[in-house]
Write a protein that holds these residues in place. Sequence first.
Motif, PDB file in Angstrom:
ATOM      1  N   ARG A  18      42.665  23.226  76.399  1.00 42.23           N
ATOM      2  CA  ARG A  18      42.250  23.887  77.636  1.00 42.23           C
ATOM      3  C   ARG A  18      43.406  24.725  78.152  1.00 42.23           C
ATOM      4  NH1 ARG A  18      37.179  24.167  80.160  1.00 42.23           N
ATOM      5  NH2 ARG A  18      36.097  22.258  79.751  1.00 42.23           N
ATOM      6  N   ARG A  19      43.070  25.872  78.695  1.00 37.82           N
ATOM      7  CA  ARG A  19      44.051  26.750  79.313  1.00 37.82           C
ATOM      8  C   ARG A  19      43.639  26.994  80.740  1.00 37.82           C
ATOM      9  NH1 ARG A  19      45.188  31.700  78.641  1.00 37.82           N
ATOM     10  NH2 ARG A  19      43.077  32.316  78.137  1.00 37.82           N
ATOM     11  N   ALA A  20      44.597  27.010  81.633  1.00 33.07           N
ATOM     12  CA  ALA A  20      44.330  27.319  83.033  1.00 33.07           C
ATOM     13  C   ALA A  20      45.242  28.451  83.475  1.00 33.07           C
ATOM     14  CB  ALA A  20      44.550  26.100  83.912  1.00 33.07           C
ATOM     15  N   ILE A  21      44.694  29.321  84.292  1.00 30.72           N
ATOM     16  CA  ILE A  21      45.480  30.368  84.940  1.00 30.72           C
ATOM     17  C   ILE A  21      45.257  30.190  86.434  1.00 30.72           C
ATOM     18  CG2 ILE A  21      45.978  32.823  85.139  1.00 30.72           C
ATOM     19  CD1 ILE A  21      44.450  33.216  82.461  1.00 30.72           C
ATOM     20  N   VAL A  22      46.353  30.004  87.166  1.00 29.41           N
ATOM     21  CA  VAL A  22      46.298  29.766  88.604  1.00 29.41           C
ATOM     22  C   VAL A  22      46.778  31.038  89.312  1.00 29.41           C
ATOM     23  CG1 VAL A  22      47.099  28.324  90.516  1.00 29.41           C
ATOM     24  CG2 VAL A  22      46.761  27.309  88.234  1.00 29.41           C
ATOM     25  N   LEU A  63      49.862  21.425  90.571  1.00 35.86           N
ATOM     26  CA  LEU A  63      48.672  21.421  89.728  1.00 35.86           C
ATOM     27  C   LEU A  63      49.035  21.753  88.285  1.00 35.86           C
ATOM     28  CD1 LEU A  63      45.586  21.194  89.428  1.00 35.86           C
ATOM     29  CD2 LEU A  63      45.483  23.659  89.912  1.00 35.86           C
ATOM     30  N   ALA A  64      49.880  22.754  88.098  1.00 37.84           N
ATOM     31  CA  ALA A  64      50.291  23.131  86.741  1.00 37.84           C
ATOM     32  C   ALA A  64      50.936  21.938  86.033  1.00 37.84           C
ATOM     33  CB  ALA A  64      51.263  24.312  86.796  1.00 37.84           C
ATOM     34  N   GLY A  65      51.798  21.222  86.725  1.00 40.39           N
ATOM     35  CA  GLY A  65      52.448  20.052  86.130  1.00 40.39           C
ATOM     36  C   GLY A  65      51.451  18.967  85.767  1.00 40.39           C
ATOM     37  N   ARG A  66      50.518  18.705  86.644  1.00 38.39           N
ATOM     38  CA  ARG A  66      49.514  17.668  86.394  1.00 38.39           C
ATOM     39  C   ARG A  66      48.642  18.024  85.183  1.00 38.39           C
ATOM     40  NH1 ARG A  66      50.029  12.823  88.425  1.00 38.39           N
ATOM     41  NH2 ARG A  66      47.777  12.616  88.581  1.00 38.39           N
ATOM     42  N   LEU A  67      48.259  19.290  85.061  1.00 37.83           N
ATOM     43  CA  LEU A  67      47.447  19.712  83.930  1.00 37.83           C
ATOM     44  C   LEU A  67      48.258  19.700  82.634  1.00 37.83           C
ATOM     45  CD1 LEU A  67      45.391  22.625  85.541  1.00 37.83           C
ATOM     46  CD2 LEU A  67      44.639  20.267  85.099  1.00 37.83           C
ATOM     47  N   ARG A  68      49.505  20.128  82.698  1.00 38.65           N
ATOM     48  CA  ARG A  68      50.357  20.100  81.492  1.00 38.65           C
ATOM     49  C   ARG A  68      50.545  18.675  80.991  1.00 38.65           C
ATOM     50  NH1 ARG A  68      53.864  24.385  84.406  1.00 38.65           N
ATOM     51  NH2 ARG A  68      53.047  26.303  83.493  1.00 38.65           N
ATOM     52  N   GLU A  69      50.647  17.712  81.904  1.00 36.80           N
ATOM     53  CA  GLU A  69      50.757  16.301  81.506  1.00 36.80           C
ATOM     54  C   GLU A  69      49.560  15.863  80.678  1.00 36.80           C
ATOM     55  OE1 GLU A  69      51.173  14.021  85.105  1.00 36.80           O
ATOM     56  OE2 GLU A  69      53.182  14.806  85.505  1.00 36.80           O
ATOM     57  N   ARG A  70      48.443  16.516  80.846  1.00 33.29           N
ATOM     58  CA  ARG A  70      47.220  16.193  80.106  1.00 33.29           C
ATOM     59  C   ARG A  70      47.015  17.108  78.897  1.00 33.29           C
ATOM     60  NH1 ARG A  70      46.636  14.678  85.203  1.00 33.29           N
ATOM     61  NH2 ARG A  70      45.371  12.865  85.708  1.00 33.29           N
ATOM     62  N   GLY A  71      48.022  17.893  78.563  1.00 28.80           N
ATOM     63  CA  GLY A  71      47.965  18.716  77.368  1.00 28.80           C
ATOM     64  C   GLY A  71      47.430  20.123  77.558  1.00 28.80           C
ATOM     65  N   TRP A  72      47.207  20.536  78.789  1.00 29.33           N
ATOM     66  CA  TRP A  72      46.723  21.885  79.050  1.00 29.33           C
ATOM     67  C   TRP A  72      47.864  22.895  78.921  1.00 29.33           C
ATOM     68  CZ3 TRP A  72      42.313  23.209  82.716  1.00 29.33           C
ATOM     69  CH2 TRP A  72      41.354  22.184  82.767  1.00 29.33           C
ATOM     70  N   GLU A  73      47.524  24.103  78.529  1.00 24.40           N
ATOM     71  CA  GLU A  73      48.420  25.245  78.651  1.00 24.40           C
ATOM     72  C   GLU A  73      48.132  25.857  80.016  1.00 24.40           C
ATOM     73  OE1 GLU A  73      47.713  27.970  75.451  1.00 24.40           O
ATOM     74  OE2 GLU A  73      48.037  26.429  73.934  1.00 24.40           O
ATOM     75  N   VAL A  74      49.170  26.130  80.801  1.00 20.21           N
ATOM     76  CA  VAL A  74      48.956  26.608  82.163  1.00 20.21           C
ATOM     77  C   VAL A  74      49.849  27.811  82.447  1.00 20.21           C
ATOM     78  CG1 VAL A  74      48.951  25.995  84.615  1.00 20.21           C
ATOM     79  CG2 VAL A  74      48.462  24.232  82.899  1.00 20.21           C
ATOM     80  N   GLU A  75      49.251  28.823  83.031  1.00 21.69           N
ATOM     81  CA  GLU A  75      49.991  29.987  83.525  1.00 21.69           C
ATOM     82  C   GLU A  75      49.864  30.009  85.042  1.00 21.69           C
ATOM     83  OE1 GLU A  75      49.044  33.872  81.685  1.00 21.69           O
ATOM     84  OE2 GLU A  75      47.757  32.697  80.346  1.00 21.69           O
ATOM     85  N   VAL A  76      50.981  30.254  85.700  1.00 19.08           N
ATOM     86  CA  VAL A  76      50.972  30.489  87.150  1.00 19.08           C
ATOM     87  C   VAL A  76      51.736  31.800  87.352  1.00 19.08           C
ATOM     88  CG1 VAL A  76      51.419  29.523  89.442  1.00 19.08           C
ATOM     89  CG2 VAL A  76      51.052  27.976  87.505  1.00 19.08           C
TER      90      VAL A  76
END
Length: 181
Positions: free
Chosen positions: A3-7, A23-36
């Motif tokens: 999963r990828r998230a863009i905030v 939020l980015a940290g919490r999602l990354r802990e679950r293996g997400w790729e996150v862009e802010v």
Amino acid sequence: MTRRAIVFHGTGAGPGACWYGWLAGRLRERGWEVEVPHHPGTNVEPVATFLPRVLAAHAFDADTVLVGHSGGAALLLALLEHLGRSGVAVAHAVLVAGYHRPPGAAREPVLQEGYDWALVRRGARELTFLNSVRDPYGCDAQQGLEMLGHLGGTLVVRPEGHFGDADDPCSELPLLERLLL
């Protein structure tokens, strides 16, 4: 599947504001790729000239989750309309303190004159609106209810205010994390 998230931050904010990093940290802990990303043109430049740069800076596909706060949420409407026109649908779009019409007397360059709601709806498989009954800027439950009427999806109404601003930093937003997982 990753999963990828863009905030997308709100007007006058940046990646370090309110709950974005949390939020980015919490999602990354679950293996997400996150862009802010930092998009200082949000609600400063007209969306017609600003949106192409946003589109060029990010990839959008069926595994992408979009989160927008305030002006960033309003930006998502134009972004989703473009994606719907191009045949791409992201997995989920969450508009936090979102709005589709000017919430006050100030000019809102992030808003389009109007929206093709069918195309906006086509741009995301799932839509969630998180608004407050006590939003001091007018990005309130009425705005959420109107967007829900145009687009369907899920509306969550809380009494928290704007979910992050100078007067209410809101460094964590656990409800948002639960809505995404």
